[in-house]
Write a protein that holds these residues in place. Sequence first.
Motif, PDB file in Angstrom:
ATOM      1  N   LEU A   1      33.362  46.070  50.762  1.00 48.69           N
ATOM      2  CA  LEU A   1      33.122  45.043  49.764  1.00 48.69           C
ATOM      3  C   LEU A   1      33.680  43.713  50.226  1.00 48.69           C
TER       4      LEU A   1
ATOM      5  N   VAL B   1      19.795  54.292  31.670  1.00 45.56           N
ATOM      6  CA  VAL B   1      18.490  53.635  31.746  1.00 45.56           C
ATOM      7  C   VAL B   1      17.374  54.656  31.582  1.00 45.56           C
ATOM      8  N   ILE B   2      17.504  55.813  32.245  1.00 40.92           N
ATOM      9  CA  ILE B   2      16.478  56.856  32.112  1.00 40.92           C
ATOM     10  C   ILE B   2      16.380  57.302  30.659  1.00 40.92           C
TER      11      ILE B   2
ATOM     12  N   ALA C   1      14.002  54.905  38.620  1.00 39.78           N
ATOM     13  CA  ALA C   1      15.413  54.778  38.239  1.00 39.78           C
ATOM     14  C   ALA C   1      16.321  55.323  39.338  1.00 39.78           C
ATOM     15  N   LEU C   2      15.922  56.428  39.995  1.00 43.44           N
ATOM     16  CA  LEU C   2      16.723  56.954  41.105  1.00 43.44           C
ATOM     17  C   LEU C   2      16.723  55.974  42.280  1.00 43.44           C
TER      18      LEU C   2
ATOM     19  N   LEU D   1      32.886  52.678  41.422  1.00 42.15           N
ATOM     20  CA  LEU D   1      31.647  51.927  41.256  1.00 42.15           C
ATOM     21  C   LEU D   1      30.433  52.830  41.386  1.00 42.15           C
ATOM     22  N   ILE D   2      30.516  53.837  42.266  1.00 44.52           N
ATOM     23  CA  ILE D   2      29.380  54.748  42.424  1.00 44.52           C
ATOM     24  C   ILE D   2      29.197  55.584  41.156  1.00 44.52           C
TER      25      ILE D   2
ATOM     26  N   SER E   1      35.215  52.030  45.658  1.00 42.23           N
ATOM     27  CA  SER E   1      33.779  52.302  45.736  1.00 42.23           C
ATOM     28  C   SER E   1      33.419  53.592  45.015  1.00 42.23           C
TER      29      SER E   1
ATOM     30  N   ALA F   1      27.611  53.420  38.605  1.00 41.82           N
ATOM     31  CA  ALA F   1      26.190  53.187  38.842  1.00 41.82           C
ATOM     32  C   ALA F   1      25.368  54.401  38.439  1.00 41.82           C
ATOM     33  N   ILE F   2      25.881  55.600  38.722  1.00 38.60           N
ATOM     34  CA  ILE F   2      25.130  56.806  38.373  1.00 38.60           C
ATOM     35  C   ILE F   2      25.007  56.923  36.856  1.00 38.60           C
TER      36      ILE F   2
ATOM     37  N   PHE G   1      27.571  49.517  46.994  1.00 36.78           N
ATOM     38  CA  PHE G   1      28.973  49.802  46.700  1.00 36.78           C
ATOM     39  C   PHE G   1      29.639  50.562  47.821  1.00 36.78           C
ATOM     40  N   GLY G   2      28.858  51.361  48.574  1.00 37.84           N
ATOM     41  CA  GLY G   2      29.484  52.195  49.585  1.00 37.84           C
ATOM     42  C   GLY G   2      29.954  51.392  50.786  1.00 37.84           C
TER      43      GLY G   2
ATOM     44  N   THR H   1      22.527  54.438  35.526  1.00 35.71           N
ATOM     45  CA  THR H   1      21.137  54.863  35.770  1.00 35.71           C
ATOM     46  C   THR H   1      20.714  55.952  34.805  1.00 35.71           C
TER      47      THR H   1
ATOM     48  N   LEU I   1      21.899  50.467  44.120  1.00 29.98           N
ATOM     49  CA  LEU I   1      23.249  50.082  43.697  1.00 29.98           C
ATOM     50  C   LEU I   1      24.305  50.778  44.557  1.00 29.98           C
ATOM     51  N   VAL I   2      24.134  52.099  44.751  1.00 35.06           N
ATOM     52  CA  VAL I   2      25.153  52.888  45.449  1.00 35.06           C
ATOM     53  C   VAL I   2      25.257  52.436  46.900  1.00 35.06           C
TER      54      VAL I   2
ATOM     55  N   PHE J   1      16.586  52.742  41.934  1.00 39.78           N
ATOM     56  CA  PHE J   1      17.521  51.711  41.512  1.00 39.78           C
ATOM     57  C   PHE J   1      18.956  52.157  41.726  1.00 39.78           C
ATOM     58  N   CYS J   2      19.231  53.441  41.396  1.00 40.43           N
ATOM     59  CA  CYS J   2      20.587  53.971  41.574  1.00 40.43           C
ATOM     60  C   CYS J   2      20.963  53.982  43.047  1.00 40.43           C
TER      61      CYS J   2
END
Lengths: 102, 169
Positions: B113, A21-22, B98-99, A10-11, A7, A14-15, B109-110, A18, B105-106, B101-102
């Motif tokens: 799974l 994307v910004i 966007a934050l 994956l985190i 995880s 994801a960061i 994942f946390g 993002t 997602l997080v 969205f982040c």
Amino acid sequence: MSTVPISWYLIVSAIIFTIGVIGVVTRRNILVVIMCIEMMLNAVNLTLVAFSRFLDSMDGQVCVFLVMAVAAAEVAVGLALILAIFRKRETINIEDINTMKW
Amino acid sequence: METALFILFSAVAIISCLLVILKKNPLISALFLVLTFICFAGFYVLLQAQFVAVLQLIIYAGAIMVLFLFVIMLLDLGVKQARIFNLFFQKSLGVIFALGFCLFLVSHFGRRLIPGRKGDLPAAVVEAAGNSETFAMVLFTDYLLPFEIISILLLAAVIGAVVLTRKKL
């Protein structure tokens, strides 16, 4: 077994996705936009390799190989396009390259 | 040791990604993106995917970013042009979404799974045979057709790049 759980990978992915994307949405210089697209592709590559490690498979790494080849081809053609645009219009500000609607 | 390396690589990667989108000079952004790619290669080595790590350094940091630096220096824009209007409200709204969205997602994942279908190549087997050899075994048996199609794709990209940069299109 790895001491870092999946995880965390994956985190981080994801960061970074993002942040890419910004960058695509915010920046006006088209070269920086393409650089942020590459950043997003790399974040997805990290997800693929992490899952490949933690699900005992090589498929993720082979997919990363294919994604890298496609990304290289896309960057080559994209930069050639930008050079052609710049030769015509003398600008790479995406707000000025808006005449496709005519 | 592995945790410390992971935290180091992720901190450097996230900070240089932020600097890629915050710096105004595209040359500085490109150089910070090179640093990001080197950190990603470190991630791949931590995940024991050494072949992918070397590919990352050769293809991304070594070829793609060199192309970017060539184009940035060829275009040679000088200082940034003056902005006509300031889009602070729209940009901040975009960053907030966007934050969100982040965080979405997080949050997924946390949690614990859902385990996927496990393959048949655990880490011990891969280490015994070597990462490159196992990679080649899978690439040239299960993924042979995509491999051949990639070569045609690269040919199309080369032809496209040559055609697009001619004087008379």
